[in-house]
Design a protein around this motif. Structure first.
Motif, PDB file in Angstrom:
ATOM      1  N   THR A 102       0.819  -1.215   0.000  1.00  0.00           N
ATOM      2  CA  THR A 102       0.000   0.000   0.000  1.00  0.00           C
ATOM      3  C   THR A 102       0.850   1.262   0.000  1.00  0.00           C
ATOM      4  OG1 THR A 102      -0.111  -0.038   2.421  1.00  0.00           O
ATOM      5  CG2 THR A 102      -1.887  -1.146   1.219  1.00  0.00           C
ATOM      6  N   ARG A 107      -2.732   8.072  -1.539  1.00  0.00           N
ATOM      7  CA  ARG A 107      -3.835   8.306  -0.597  1.00  0.00           C
ATOM      8  C   ARG A 107      -3.336   8.160   0.841  1.00  0.00           C
ATOM      9  NH1 ARG A 107      -7.795   3.923  -2.385  1.00  0.00           N
ATOM     10  NH2 ARG A 107      -5.828   2.918  -2.796  1.00  0.00           N
ATOM     11  N   ALA A 110      -4.985   5.464   6.043  1.00  0.00           N
ATOM     12  CA  ALA A 110      -6.296   4.888   6.376  1.00  0.00           C
ATOM     13  C   ALA A 110      -7.043   4.467   5.114  1.00  0.00           C
ATOM     14  CB  ALA A 110      -7.123   5.887   7.178  1.00  0.00           C
ATOM     15  N   ASP A 111      -7.005   5.317   4.066  1.00  0.00           N
ATOM     16  CA  ASP A 111      -7.670   4.979   2.802  1.00  0.00           C
ATOM     17  C   ASP A 111      -7.024   3.763   2.143  1.00  0.00           C
ATOM     18  OD1 ASP A 111      -9.535   6.984   3.046  1.00  0.00           O
ATOM     19  OD2 ASP A 111      -8.471   8.386   1.708  1.00  0.00           O
ATOM     20  N   ARG A 112      -5.699   3.755   2.144  1.00  0.00           N
ATOM     21  CA  ARG A 112      -4.998   2.604   1.547  1.00  0.00           C
ATOM     22  C   ARG A 112      -5.317   1.318   2.303  1.00  0.00           C
ATOM     23  NH1 ARG A 112      -0.293   6.160   1.419  1.00  0.00           N
ATOM     24  NH2 ARG A 112       0.476   4.953   3.185  1.00  0.00           N
ATOM     25  N   THR A 113      -5.353   1.378   3.609  1.00  0.00           N
ATOM     26  CA  THR A 113      -5.648   0.196   4.421  1.00  0.00           C
ATOM     27  C   THR A 113      -7.074  -0.285   4.160  1.00  0.00           C
ATOM     28  OG1 THR A 113      -4.108   0.917   6.124  1.00  0.00           O
ATOM     29  CG2 THR A 113      -5.756  -0.704   6.768  1.00  0.00           C
ATOM     30  N   ARG A 114      -8.020   0.668   4.107  1.00  0.00           N
ATOM     31  CA  ARG A 114      -9.421   0.300   3.821  1.00  0.00           C
ATOM     32  C   ARG A 114      -9.544  -0.357   2.448  1.00  0.00           C
ATOM     33  NH1 ARG A 114     -11.120   4.600   6.490  1.00  0.00           N
ATOM     34  NH2 ARG A 114     -10.931   5.991   4.713  1.00  0.00           N
ATOM     35  N   THR A 115      -8.875   0.208   1.451  1.00  0.00           N
ATOM     36  CA  THR A 115      -8.913  -0.346   0.093  1.00  0.00           C
ATOM     37  C   THR A 115      -8.308  -1.748   0.071  1.00  0.00           C
ATOM     38  OG1 THR A 115      -8.778   1.856  -0.882  1.00  0.00           O
ATOM     39  CG2 THR A 115      -8.185   0.006  -2.299  1.00  0.00           C
ATOM     40  N   GLU A 117      -8.041  -3.844   2.580  1.00  0.00           N
ATOM     41  CA  GLU A 117      -8.916  -4.761   3.320  1.00  0.00           C
ATOM     42  C   GLU A 117     -10.138  -5.139   2.482  1.00  0.00           C
ATOM     43  OE1 GLU A 117      -9.615  -2.582   6.916  1.00  0.00           O
ATOM     44  OE2 GLU A 117      -7.727  -3.257   7.830  1.00  0.00           O
ATOM     45  N   THR A 118     -10.696  -4.148   1.769  1.00  0.00           N
ATOM     46  CA  THR A 118     -11.843  -4.416   0.896  1.00  0.00           C
ATOM     47  C   THR A 118     -11.452  -5.394  -0.207  1.00  0.00           C
ATOM     48  OG1 THR A 118     -12.756  -2.227   1.332  1.00  0.00           O
ATOM     49  CG2 THR A 118     -13.564  -3.364  -0.629  1.00  0.00           C
TER      50      THR A 118
END
Length: 140
Positions: A102, A107, A110-115, A117-118
């Motif tokens: 990531t 980004r 937090a955004d990279r981690t969310r992406t 994880e998704t």
């Protein structure tokens, strides 16, 4: 199978075993192909394992029904066991080696981690859906 044949069969008479397996061989092979698909080597290996299992469990055949029906049941049980075993093995194989990278993204963390994880959740959902399919339906 007559009572005298049944005794010989239970005793492990190989000639008698062959005499009774040959008539059901093509039907067992068709049943196996339904589980393994077009892989002829896998089907041959599984047929050999089915014959061994039938011979090992010959004492369980009571002779109160058709020998072919008993053989089909043994075959189906072994095929289902193998399919379950393959599904468990596939669930354990990682589709993505290591962690997702990531850091190359502009980004926020937090955004990279969310992406990531998704993406991982979707990948796992697709993997589970494919593993849940019957082996023959996984072929493309």
């Amino acid at each position: 199978m007559h009572a005298s044949e049944l005794e010989l069969f239970h005793a492990g008479d190989g000639r008698l075993f062959g005499t009774h397996i040959v008539p059901v061989e093509s039907a067992l092979r068709r049943q196996i192909r339904g589980f393994v698909g077009v892989d002829r080597d896998a089907a041959d290996d599984l047929f050999q394992d089915v014959c061994i299992k039938i011979f090992e469990r010959r004492q369980e055949y009571r002779g109160d029904g058709p020998f072919s029906a008993w053989c089909y049941r043994v075959c189906t049980t072994l095929c289902l066991d193998r399919a379950r075993q393959a599904a468990r093995t596939q669930r354990r194989l990682p589709l993505v080696e290591g962690e997702l990278d990531t850091t190359a993204d502009s980004r926020s963390e937090a955004d990279r981690t969310r992406t990531a994880e998704t993406y991982q959740a979707r990948l796992e959902a697709v993997t589970n859906a494919v593993v849940a399919l019957a082996p023959r339906k996984r072929l493309i």
